[in-house]
Structure formats: C-alpha cells, structure tokens
Design an enzyme around this catalytic site. Sequence first.
Site, PDB file in Angstrom:
ATOM      1  N   LYS A 188       1.815   0.502   6.848  1.00  0.00           N
ATOM      2  CA  LYS A 188       1.930   1.182   5.558  1.00  0.00           C
ATOM      3  C   LYS A 188       0.662   2.002   5.326  1.00  0.00           C
ATOM      4  CE  LYS A 188       0.647   0.524   1.528  1.00  0.00           C
ATOM      5  NZ  LYS A 188       0.374   1.968   1.293  1.00  0.00           N
ATOM      6  N   GLU A 264     -10.968  -5.417   6.372  1.00  0.00           N
ATOM      7  CA  GLU A 264     -12.108  -4.484   6.366  1.00  0.00           C
ATOM      8  C   GLU A 264     -12.201  -3.944   4.949  1.00  0.00           C
ATOM      9  OE1 GLU A 264     -14.119  -4.193   8.707  1.00  0.00           O
ATOM     10  OE2 GLU A 264     -13.012  -4.880  10.462  1.00  0.00           O
ATOM     11  N   CYS A 298     -16.635   3.411   3.825  1.00  0.00           N
ATOM     12  CA  CYS A 298     -17.173   2.100   3.442  1.00  0.00           C
ATOM     13  C   CYS A 298     -18.530   1.874   4.093  1.00  0.00           C
ATOM     14  CB  CYS A 298     -16.197   0.996   3.821  1.00  0.00           C
ATOM     15  SG  CYS A 298     -15.647   1.109   5.512  1.00  0.00           S
ATOM     16  N   GLU A 395     -19.544   0.948  -4.990  1.00  0.00           N
ATOM     17  CA  GLU A 395     -19.405   1.937  -3.913  1.00  0.00           C
ATOM     18  C   GLU A 395     -19.283   3.314  -4.552  1.00  0.00           C
ATOM     19  OE1 GLU A 395     -15.981   0.531  -1.539  1.00  0.00           O
ATOM     20  OE2 GLU A 395     -17.216   1.104   0.162  1.00  0.00           O
TER      21      GLU A 395
HETATM   22  P1  ADP Z   1      -8.632   2.897  -2.332  1.00  0.00           P
HETATM   23  O1  ADP Z   1      -9.177   2.500  -3.660  1.00  0.00           O
HETATM   24  O2  ADP Z   1      -9.635   3.400  -1.380  1.00  0.00           O
HETATM   25  O3  ADP Z   1      -7.393   3.748  -2.386  1.00  0.00           O
HETATM   26  P2  ADP Z   1      -7.034   0.565  -1.955  1.00  0.00           P
HETATM   27  O4  ADP Z   1      -7.535  -0.778  -1.581  1.00  0.00           O
HETATM   28  O5  ADP Z   1      -6.460   0.754  -3.298  1.00  0.00           O
HETATM   29  O6  ADP Z   1      -8.232   1.539  -1.662  1.00  0.00           O
HETATM   30  O7  ADP Z   1      -5.944   1.070  -0.914  1.00  0.00           O
HETATM   31  C1  ADP Z   1      -5.969   0.768   0.470  1.00  0.00           C
HETATM   32  C2  ADP Z   1      -4.544   0.566   0.942  1.00  0.00           C
HETATM   33  O8  ADP Z   1      -4.005  -0.560   0.279  1.00  0.00           O
HETATM   34  C3  ADP Z   1      -3.605   1.724   0.630  1.00  0.00           C
HETATM   35  O9  ADP Z   1      -2.682   1.841   1.700  1.00  0.00           O
HETATM   36  C4  ADP Z   1      -2.909   1.259  -0.629  1.00  0.00           C
HETATM   37  O10 ADP Z   1      -1.636   1.848  -0.825  1.00  0.00           O
HETATM   38  C5  ADP Z   1      -2.775  -0.225  -0.354  1.00  0.00           C
HETATM   39  N1  ADP Z   1      -2.616  -1.062  -1.546  1.00  0.00           N
HETATM   40  C6  ADP Z   1      -3.109  -0.868  -2.779  1.00  0.00           C
HETATM   41  N2  ADP Z   1      -2.747  -1.864  -3.604  1.00  0.00           N
HETATM   42  C7  ADP Z   1      -1.993  -2.724  -2.866  1.00  0.00           C
HETATM   43  C8  ADP Z   1      -1.316  -3.963  -3.138  1.00  0.00           C
HETATM   44  N3  ADP Z   1      -1.341  -4.542  -4.338  1.00  0.00           N
HETATM   45  N4  ADP Z   1      -0.650  -4.555  -2.134  1.00  0.00           N
HETATM   46  C9  ADP Z   1      -0.630  -4.003  -0.913  1.00  0.00           C
HETATM   47  N5  ADP Z   1      -1.241  -2.851  -0.588  1.00  0.00           N
HETATM   48  C10 ADP Z   1      -1.918  -2.213  -1.543  1.00  0.00           C
END
Ligand code: ADP
Length: 495
Positions: A188, A264, A298, A395
């Site tokens: 995903k 990560e 990061c 960050e």
């Molecule tokens: P950023 O703030 O850099 O976008 P995130 O941690 O929100 O970082 O996103 C990293 C990945 O995790 C993306 O693919 C995002 O769609 C996914 N993501 C965000 N929230 C969730 C969740 N609750 N469950 C699973 N995947 C998630």
Amino acid sequence: MTVDVTRPAVVAAVAAVPKQLFIGGAWTDATGGRTFAVGDPATGEVLCEVADAAPADGRRALDAAVAAQEEWAATAPRARSEILRRAYEIILSRTDELALLMTLEMGKPLKEARGEVAYAAEFFRWFSEEAVRVDGGYGTTPDGANRILIMRRPVGPCLLITPWNFPLAMGTRKIGPAVAAGCTMVLKPAPQTPLSTLALAGILTEAGLPPGVLNVVTTTDAAGVVEPLLRGGDVRKLSFTGSTQVGRILLAQCADTVVRTSMELGGNAPFIVFDDADLDVAVDGAMTAKMRNMGEACTAANRMFVHRSVADEFAARFAERMAALTVGPGTEPGSDVGPLIDAAGRGKVEELVEDALRRDAKVVTGGTTPDGPGYFYPPTVLTDVSRDAALMRTEIFGPVAAITTFDDEDEVVRAANDTEWGLVGYLFTRDVDRALRVGERLEVGMVGLNTGLVSNPAAPFGGVKQSGLGREGGRVGIEEFLEYKYVAIPVRNRA
Ligand code: ADP
C-alpha cells in the site's frame, strides 16, 4: 542526458502508468469504480486519478497473496534472483521516465529523482544477490543424542506500507527482500505518490514476477483497508515506513494477532560539529544531511549542534551555500529545491520557524514563504535556536536548519540523546578517539562520521528507541522476511 519535460512528454509519462489496483496479476477497478486525484505539488494541479480501494479490495489483494504463497515459496532461489536482476535492469533503462513521474507526484528535483531511481534499483540488485545466499545450519546437541537441522523459511504473506518521500526506493527496499525470501505481498503506497509504485508493479511483471506475488492497493482509506487485514490472521509480517504516530497504531493492531513487524519510523537527527572538524567537510555534510529531498527525510539533520568556537564560521559558510540554491519546480533543469509535499507539510514548517523566532532564534537566510502556486519554502538557516524550540523536538521535514551551540563533549552527547527518537546521528571531528567514543554513546541506529549520507542498500538501515524496529538492506535485510525452522533428529551413535 536531459529529461524531456515538455507538456506532451509529461502527459505521456502520466498516461503510460496503469491507474488501477494490481491484484492477482490483473489490473482491476476499485469497488464502485472509485478513484482519487494525484496532485503535482509544484503547481497544485491534478495529474490524474487512480483507483481508491475499499476494505473489500484490500481483502481481495491479500487473498491473492495468500493463494500464491505456497507455490512462490517453492520456486528456485535463482529464479527469484533473476526476476529481481531483470527488474533492476529495466528500472535503470527507464531512469528518465521514472524520474519524471517521481518529480511530478512528489516534487523533488529531477536530478535527485534520477539519483533515487539508481538507489531504488540497487535494492533489487542487492537482494537478487542475497536470494541465493540464504543458508541454514547443522549441529549436534550437547549430549550427542540429537542432530539439529536448521532451515530458513519465508515468513509468509506480507503487508508493506510505504511513505511518499522516497516513492520508488521505499518500495524496492521492501519488495526486494520479500521476493528474495519467497514471500508474497500486498503493498500500500502513500496516496500522495502512487504512480511510482504502480509503474514498479508493471516493471516487476515484465521481469517475470508471477501473478499474486505482488499486489498493489492504492487508497485514501489507509486505516480502513489496513486494520482488518492485520486483524484477520493471514498477514504474517508488516513492514512499515512512516511516522512514529502511525507506527504505534499499527504495532498495537499487530499485537492482537502477533504479526511480526519491521518499523522504520521518524527521526530527530543530531548533527554535531566539533571544534577540530574540517569545516569544508562539515558544510558539505550539512548540505546533504539537511537538503537531500528538501529535508523531507527521516534521516534529515534536525538539530545542528556546533561547537561555540566554530559556530559563527560554520553558520556563515553553510548559509552562503544554502542561499545559493535555486528554488523551483523539480522539472526545471536548474532547480535544486522543489516544493514540499502539500499545504499541510509547508504549514508545519512555517509554524516551526515562527515558534523558533518567538524564542529569539535569528534568521541567517530564508524564513519567508514565497508567493505563487506550489508548496515552496526557501532554504533557511536559523542560529541561536533555543533548545526549547518546537523544532528541536519535532521532525521539521523541510529545508530549515536549526543551529545551536555547545561547549563540551558530555553536554552535547546528553543533548543529542535527549529525544525519544534514535535513527541517525551525524558527527564531524578529525579526532579518531572522539569519533569512536561519541559514535558509541549516541543512541541511534546509524552514525554518519564526517558524512551527511548514511543510506546504502548494502548497509543495515534502521533506528533504536521510537525510530523503529528491525533493519532494511545489508546482510540482515532479508532476515526480516525469513523464519527459522529447526528439525530435531535423533541419531543412534552405533549401527
Ligand atoms: P506521513 O505523515 O509522512 O504521511 P504517515 O505515517 O501518515 O506519514 O504515512 C505513511 C504511510 O502510512 C502512508 O502509506 C499512509 O497512507 C499510511 N497510513 C497512515 N495512517 C495509517 C493507518 N492508520 N493505518 C495504516 N496505514 C496508515
């Protein structure tokens, strides 16, 4: 070589990418034909629409991965290796197209996007070499009565979740070892940058990856799609790159069904310049550690600690280099600094700078949001940053360097470690004793010693504390996708 960025070339590059879900080797629409828009952060305009998966689509993708697992695990390691090797070669042969796509959806300058294509491809080359080197063991129990046969098995169907900042490399860093180990997977990607991943799925298919081994699900409902998969009992491994905040949520979900994880997560890297450092090297290192990917990494230097005796000179030389960078759309050949990913990303950077200024930081260069379309922010250097400023604890994820001074080694090590994160630390000194002493004391998974770049497919990438669990790349990268299985064999010592 220059990349063709004329309007027809851009339209053709986007048109060439499949926009559907990739499930069981077929491109398919999301339930109800739903789609979402992918935007260009340099203009704020929509590039295209891609499929927006519902939870049922996620389930279909996982079912395909589960169905393919047994046969895939039984393939010859060399066959898996050669798929990765072919994909490596195809990626390199399409560097320009892939770089352009990445620049369009993510914003980084084309020259950096080309660098990421090479970096991303290297993970496939590295893991094509590792695929045929998985070995086990054979031993004798201490009492001599049993033999111990140790085999390595693929962990099983994996869920891979990637962020938007390195759209291609974060995919290959997870797909590479999973393919090498014999795992099937659902990937995903981040909704901001799905196109690089969709292009990659096409490349892996061309390289001979069988149907069902890799399934790609693009969605704006990450939580709704992912949670039922993690709780359903079929996912054996989650490999996640993203924020610590989301990482914690996913770890909690994985606890219920005891899913193995690699995490990560975020960083808050200290960048330490001692008084005996070669300042040319330190300034070069700062440019890389701060400005790679516009600071949206990061691994970005988040807190710069510079010894008081060299702080003014370091700040002046670094700010001069920062001020000389050209800000502009990543597709323009002269651009050094592209836009940030979106309005929220830029808004956060603006707030952090305002907070630092309220606490008496000084702006040496940058600090003002330009007018016009796109989410641009200028390279910014702040000095006299208070240790209480929000950007010392958050960050930044943008092109803002926060400089603070220190007087002695113990003090700076304590300050550097005063964070819940522990991904990487940068250290500039010509004193070997000091380098090793401080390198050992920093609570991080990686140290850049007189360099601003640690990422390398041949090295174990990862953090300690709340920066994550597990390592990606290096000799250990494939281990994350393998289980041990041991066979107890009694052997009579006489015929
Ligand atoms: P950023 O703030 O850099 O976008 P995130 O941690 O929100 O970082 O996103 C990293 C990945 O995790 C993306 O693919 C995002 O769609 C996914 N993501 C965000 N929230 C969730 C969740 N609750 N469950 C699973 N995947 C998630």
